[in-house]
Scaffold this motif. Structure first.
Motif, PDB file in Angstrom:
ATOM      1  N   ARG A  81       0.836  -1.208   0.000  1.00 53.64           N
ATOM      2  CA  ARG A  81       0.000   0.000   0.000  1.00 53.64           C
ATOM      3  C   ARG A  81       0.869   1.255   0.000  1.00 53.64           C
ATOM      4  O   ARG A  81       0.608   2.211  -0.737  1.00 53.64           O
ATOM      5  CB  ARG A  81      -0.925  -0.002   1.212  1.00 53.64           C
ATOM      6  CG  ARG A  81      -1.987   1.106   1.186  1.00 53.64           C
ATOM      7  CD  ARG A  81      -2.805   1.115   2.464  1.00 53.64           C
ATOM      8  NE  ARG A  81      -2.024   1.677   3.559  1.00 53.64           N
ATOM      9  CZ  ARG A  81      -1.938   2.990   3.812  1.00 53.64           C
ATOM     10  NH1 ARG A  81      -2.599   3.861   3.061  1.00 53.64           N
ATOM     11  NH2 ARG A  81      -1.219   3.423   4.818  1.00 53.64           N
ATOM     12  N   ALA A  82       1.924   1.259   0.827  1.00 58.40           N
ATOM     13  CA  ALA A  82       2.824   2.416   0.891  1.00 58.40           C
ATOM     14  C   ALA A  82       3.520   2.643  -0.449  1.00 58.40           C
ATOM     15  O   ALA A  82       3.724   3.789  -0.877  1.00 58.40           O
ATOM     16  CB  ALA A  82       3.848   2.204   1.998  1.00 58.40           C
ATOM     17  N   LEU A  83       3.880   1.549  -1.134  1.00 54.54           N
ATOM     18  CA  LEU A  83       4.532   1.662  -2.434  1.00 54.54           C
ATOM     19  C   LEU A  83       3.582   2.266  -3.465  1.00 54.54           C
ATOM     20  O   LEU A  83       3.978   3.111  -4.284  1.00 54.54           O
ATOM     21  CB  LEU A  83       5.017   0.283  -2.879  1.00 54.54           C
ATOM     22  CG  LEU A  83       5.979   0.206  -4.057  1.00 54.54           C
ATOM     23  CD1 LEU A  83       7.268   0.962  -3.757  1.00 54.54           C
ATOM     24  CD2 LEU A  83       6.286  -1.253  -4.397  1.00 54.54           C
ATOM     25  N   CYS A  84       2.325   1.839  -3.429  1.00 57.33           N
ATOM     26  CA  CYS A  84       1.328   2.403  -4.349  1.00 57.33           C
ATOM     27  C   CYS A  84       1.113   3.896  -4.077  1.00 57.33           C
ATOM     28  O   CYS A  84       0.984   4.701  -5.011  1.00 57.33           O
ATOM     29  CB  CYS A  84       0.011   1.650  -4.210  1.00 57.33           C
ATOM     30  SG  CYS A  84      -0.002   0.003  -4.958  1.00 57.33           S
ATOM     31  N   LEU A  85       1.074   4.268  -2.811  1.00 59.04           N
ATOM     32  CA  LEU A  85       0.901   5.681  -2.469  1.00 59.04           C
ATOM     33  C   LEU A  85       2.103   6.509  -2.921  1.00 59.04           C
ATOM     34  O   LEU A  85       1.955   7.652  -3.355  1.00 59.04           O
ATOM     35  CB  LEU A  85       0.700   5.834  -0.965  1.00 59.04           C
ATOM     36  CG  LEU A  85      -0.637   5.334  -0.406  1.00 59.04           C
ATOM     37  CD1 LEU A  85      -0.647   5.389   1.118  1.00 59.04           C
ATOM     38  CD2 LEU A  85      -1.793   6.152  -0.973  1.00 59.04           C
ATOM     39  N   ARG A  86       3.279   5.929  -2.832  1.00 62.18           N
ATOM     40  CA  ARG A  86       4.513   6.649  -3.179  1.00 62.18           C
ATOM     41  C   ARG A  86       4.628   6.898  -4.673  1.00 62.18           C
ATOM     42  O   ARG A  86       4.997   8.000  -5.097  1.00 62.18           O
ATOM     43  CB  ARG A  86       5.721   5.861  -2.679  1.00 62.18           C
ATOM     44  CG  ARG A  86       7.065   6.526  -2.928  1.00 62.18           C
ATOM     45  CD  ARG A  86       8.176   5.763  -2.217  1.00 62.18           C
ATOM     46  NE  ARG A  86       9.473   6.404  -2.378  1.00 62.18           N
ATOM     47  CZ  ARG A  86      10.588   6.008  -1.768  1.00 62.18           C
ATOM     48  NH1 ARG A  86      10.550   4.946  -0.960  1.00 62.18           N
ATOM     49  NH2 ARG A  86      11.728   6.644  -1.958  1.00 62.18           N
ATOM     50  N   TYR A  87       4.293   5.891  -5.490  1.00 66.86           N
ATOM     51  CA  TYR A  87       4.528   6.002  -6.928  1.00 66.86           C
ATOM     52  C   TYR A  87       3.258   6.112  -7.768  1.00 66.86           C
ATOM     53  O   TYR A  87       3.360   6.395  -8.972  1.00 66.86           O
ATOM     54  CB  TYR A  87       5.375   4.824  -7.408  1.00 66.86           C
ATOM     55  CG  TYR A  87       6.795   4.899  -6.910  1.00 66.86           C
ATOM     56  CD1 TYR A  87       7.689   5.826  -7.438  1.00 66.86           C
ATOM     57  CD2 TYR A  87       7.231   4.073  -5.884  1.00 66.86           C
ATOM     58  CE1 TYR A  87       8.990   5.914  -6.974  1.00 66.86           C
ATOM     59  CE2 TYR A  87       8.534   4.152  -5.410  1.00 66.86           C
ATOM     60  CZ  TYR A  87       9.412   5.076  -5.955  1.00 66.86           C
ATOM     61  OH  TYR A  87      10.701   5.168  -5.486  1.00 66.86           O
ATOM     62  N   GLN A  88       2.098   5.876  -7.176  1.00 63.72           N
ATOM     63  CA  GLN A  88       0.834   5.992  -7.900  1.00 63.72           C
ATOM     64  C   GLN A  88       0.888   5.278  -9.255  1.00 63.72           C
ATOM     65  O   GLN A  88       0.684   5.882 -10.320  1.00 63.72           O
ATOM     66  CB  GLN A  88       0.475   7.467  -8.097  1.00 63.72           C
ATOM     67  CG  GLN A  88       0.190   8.218  -6.821  1.00 63.72           C
ATOM     68  CD  GLN A  88      -1.038   7.676  -6.087  1.00 63.72           C
ATOM     69  OE1 GLN A  88      -2.086   7.437  -6.698  1.00 63.72           O
ATOM     70  NE2 GLN A  88      -0.922   7.491  -4.780  1.00 63.72           N
TER      71      GLN A  88
END
Length: 283
Positions: A81-88
């Motif tokens: 989830r954090a990776l998705c938020l970081r790179y969209q």
């Protein structure tokens, strides 16, 4: 939520970074494996941040164990989830497979029996992932090497029901279709004819190896060689049926020099362009 462009991408490899930066946007998108970027920083994130400035990104997970019998790893899901938020990323996908047992993680994507019980479990896990990420995910059809006696649902019907219950999309791996059909002595075209293509959000192409056993040849999905000619043929038939969509060339092992990967991507692009020309003439 944005989507991947209908074009051609390749898997990003650090060794290709400088060549990519010098090639003036010759790819429509790049795929990264989520688990390679779950650290906090360093060279991988520096390169990905630079890549993200100019390119769409497809985030491909290999460690969620969607088909595993136990609960999903909440820590892993939070890092995702954090990776998705970081790179969209424009897309997130995972596999119809399992890869963990308790606290043990296996370096493989293992098949599962297609039963009502497994179907319910997979759907629950996909619901959990989509809720945690706040986005629709794509589920990839597996490469298989055997059939389970307890399977009571055809794979295409299994995938269709997953889409109906969860609202997820599908990632159609054409090489996996060919590998599985060859290993099980089935017709890949019959499989594709029954595949729920209306849910396809991305296509994968990759290479495979052939192992010669006493009982005959066994195809192994290795992502370490050029796309085989029969797979190119099946891909062209799929594109003629569904039209242009995001297509990824996978090459994860024995990674070649950048021009070799460019040539594979160019061939995929020519198939997309030919299909687009035919559709334009038909309209």
């Amino acid at each position: 939520m944005t989507h991947l462009p209908s074009g051609v991408g390749v898997g990003f490899k650090s060794a290709h970074f400088e060549a990519i930066r010098a090639s003036a946007r010759q790819m429509d998108f790049f795929e990264i494996h989520a688990e390679n970027y779950m650290g906090a920083g360093g060279v991988p994130h520096a390169q990905l941040t630079a890549l993200r400035e100019d390119h769409a990104i497809s985030l491909h997970g290999v460690g969620l164990s969607i088909g595993g019998p136990g609960p999903l790893d909440r820590d892993h899901l939070e890092r995702l989830r954090a990776l998705c938020l970081r790179y969209q990323p424009e897309s997130f996908s995972e596999h119809l497979a399992w890869s963990s047992h308790g606290t043990e993680y296996l370096n493989d994507l293992l098949p599962l029996p297609y039963t009502p019980e497994t179907l319910a479990l997979v759907c629950d896990h996909i619901d959990e992932v989509q809720e945690a990420l706040g986005r629709r995910m794509l589920l990839e059809n597996p490469s298989t090497y055997l059939m389970f006696e307890q399977s009571s649902i055809e794979e295409t019907a299994f995938l269709r029901e997953i889409v109906r219950r969860t609202g997820c999309g599908l990632l159609l791996d054409v090489n996996n279709v060919f590998v599985s059909a060859a290993n099980q002595q089935r017709d890949p075209r019959a499989y594709l004819a029954d595949f729920p293509v209306e849910a396809v959000g991305e296509i994968h192409l990759g290479g495979h190896d052939e192992d010669h056993l006493p009982g005959g040849a066994l195809l192994i999905d290795t992502h370490g060689s050029p796309v085989a000619e029969p797979v190119w043929t099946l891909f062209a038939e799929v594109i003629a049926r569904i039209g242009a969509c995001p297509v990824l060339v996978e090459w994860d092992n024995d990674v070649p020099e950048w021009p070799v990967l460019q040539a594979e991507a160019a061939r995929a692009r020519s198939v997309l362009n030919a299909a687009g020309h035919r559709h334009a003439l038909a309209s």
